[in-house]
Write an enzyme that holds these catalytic residues in place. Sequence first.
Site, PDB file in Angstrom:
ATOM      1  CE1 TYR A   1      -6.017 -13.534   6.037  1.00 44.26           C
ATOM      2  CE2 TYR A   1      -4.126 -11.953   6.449  1.00 44.26           C
ATOM      3  CZ  TYR A   1      -5.748 -12.445   6.462  1.00 44.26           C
ATOM      4  OH  TYR A   1      -6.043 -11.474   5.819  1.00 44.26           O
ATOM      5  CB  SER A   2      -1.019 -19.506   4.596  1.00 46.32           C
ATOM      6  OG  SER A   2      -1.222 -20.870   6.061  1.00 46.32           O
TER       7      SER A   2
ATOM      8  NE  ARG B   1       0.695  -9.360   6.807  1.00 46.76           N
ATOM      9  CZ  ARG B   1      -0.008  -9.622   5.885  1.00 46.76           C
ATOM     10  NH1 ARG B   1      -0.004  -8.956   5.158  1.00 46.76           N
ATOM     11  NH2 ARG B   1      -1.312  -9.884   6.260  1.00 46.76           N
TER      12      ARG B   1
ATOM     13  NE  ARG C   1      -6.741 -11.838  -3.775  1.00 43.71           N
ATOM     14  CZ  ARG C   1      -6.674 -11.199  -2.649  1.00 43.71           C
ATOM     15  NH1 ARG C   1      -6.941  -9.539  -2.930  1.00 43.71           N
ATOM     16  NH2 ARG C   1      -6.536 -11.082  -1.187  1.00 43.71           N
TER      17      ARG C   1
ATOM     18  CD  GLU D   1      -6.118  -4.231   2.330  1.00 48.02           C
ATOM     19  OE1 GLU D   1      -6.023  -4.051   1.529  1.00 48.02           O
ATOM     20  OE2 GLU D   1      -5.339  -5.440   2.734  1.00 48.02           O
TER      21      GLU D   1
HETATM   22  C1  LIG Z   1      -7.489  -6.871   0.140  1.00 43.85           C
HETATM   23  C2  LIG Z   1      -6.257  -7.850   0.092  1.00 43.85           C
HETATM   24  O1  LIG Z   1      -5.638  -7.930  -0.493  1.00 43.85           O
HETATM   25  N1  LIG Z   1      -6.392  -7.708   1.683  1.00 43.85           N
HETATM   26  C3  LIG Z   1      -4.959  -8.221   2.283  1.00 43.85           C
HETATM   27  C4  LIG Z   1      -4.868  -8.373   3.617  1.00 43.85           C
HETATM   28  C5  LIG Z   1      -4.008  -8.934   4.321  1.00 43.85           C
HETATM   29  O2  LIG Z   1      -3.166  -8.769   3.459  1.00 43.85           O
HETATM   30  O3  LIG Z   1      -3.907  -9.657   5.369  1.00 43.85           O
HETATM   31  C6  LIG Z   1      -5.778  -9.805   1.969  1.00 43.85           C
HETATM   32  O4  LIG Z   1      -6.626 -10.354   1.934  1.00 43.85           O
HETATM   33  O5  LIG Z   1      -4.460 -11.034   1.117  1.00 43.85           O
HETATM   34 ZN   LIG Z   2      -4.142  -7.650  -1.298  1.00 44.22          ZN
END
Ligand SMILES: CC(=O)N[C@@H](CC(=O)O)C(=O)O
Ligand SMILES: [Zn+2]
Length: 294
Positions: free
Chosen positions: A150-151, A154, A63, A164
Amino acid sequence: MELHAARLDEARRVAIFGGTHGNEMSGVMLVNLWVQNNTEVQRKGVEVQPFITNPKAVEKCTRYVDTDLNRAFTPENLSTLGGGDLPYEVRRAQEINRMFGPKGSPEAYDVIFDLHNTTSNMGCTLLLESSKDHFNLCLVLLNEHPLLKYSTSRSVAKHPVGLEVGPQPQGVLRSNIFESMRDILKHALDFIELFNAAGFPITEGLEVGIPIDYPRDDNGNIIAMVHPNLQDCDWEPLNPGDPMFQTFDGKTIHYQGSGTVYPTFINEAAYYEKQQAFATTRRESLVASAIRKA
Ligand SMILES: CC(=O)N[C@@H](CC(=O)O)C(=O)O
Ligand SMILES: [Zn+2]
């Protein structure tokens, strides 16, 4: 939720991000494909740039390397100095912000599509960050909550759109998920081309999410799993009293909320470390009465 009329400018500069999470394979593969040959994603009057955001994580098929890139675009990270001493993803966030932002500036890219896969059975979902962004449309999960820090990668664009698609295990490529993601993205690019030519009235339903953690012991270890009745039931109603978790000794834990919610990201692999078993959402209707300048 009623949105007020607004005038939007054309979207001329569009980026497609893959590999924001290096083990979400459909986005990684599609963007690699389009970097080699971009004919499929070219649209008239639009500059489309496919881009791998976290190449080190892609190489390792993880990840992230040091920290989640998709949480790294905070004002603090983007302004901090420190060069080589900073975590890899913080340095990368600064680079991406220079290339596709700066975040919040007139020079920023108009739209960024950020491609993700989930291990949950969510199907195809657009992830939006603002209910006031009329440019965005369709079935969406709105990640707009005062408590959500969140930051995302994008978020450097004027109109950020996450895509997603699941279920797909981490590090695995499934043809059906790959092709769905490809299809949606092509439609999204078609939409931008049409949108630039003429306006659109937009009216759709959407959902707002709050995270729910697994039950845990005092050491923070989980003591229950997602209940079999809830597993794979993303977007289906969860009513007060419905089974939610199952403990290792077979006891059922029921949902105690005050009303019906619609869970998403159920049993997402990447969210164990984020203390999230699923996100509850509620249905809301967004009505955008306005369109691009006619
Ligand atoms: C499973 C996953 O990675 N989901 C994304 C959702 C997003 O891009 O807002 C994340 O948590 O960043
Ligand atoms: Zn993801």
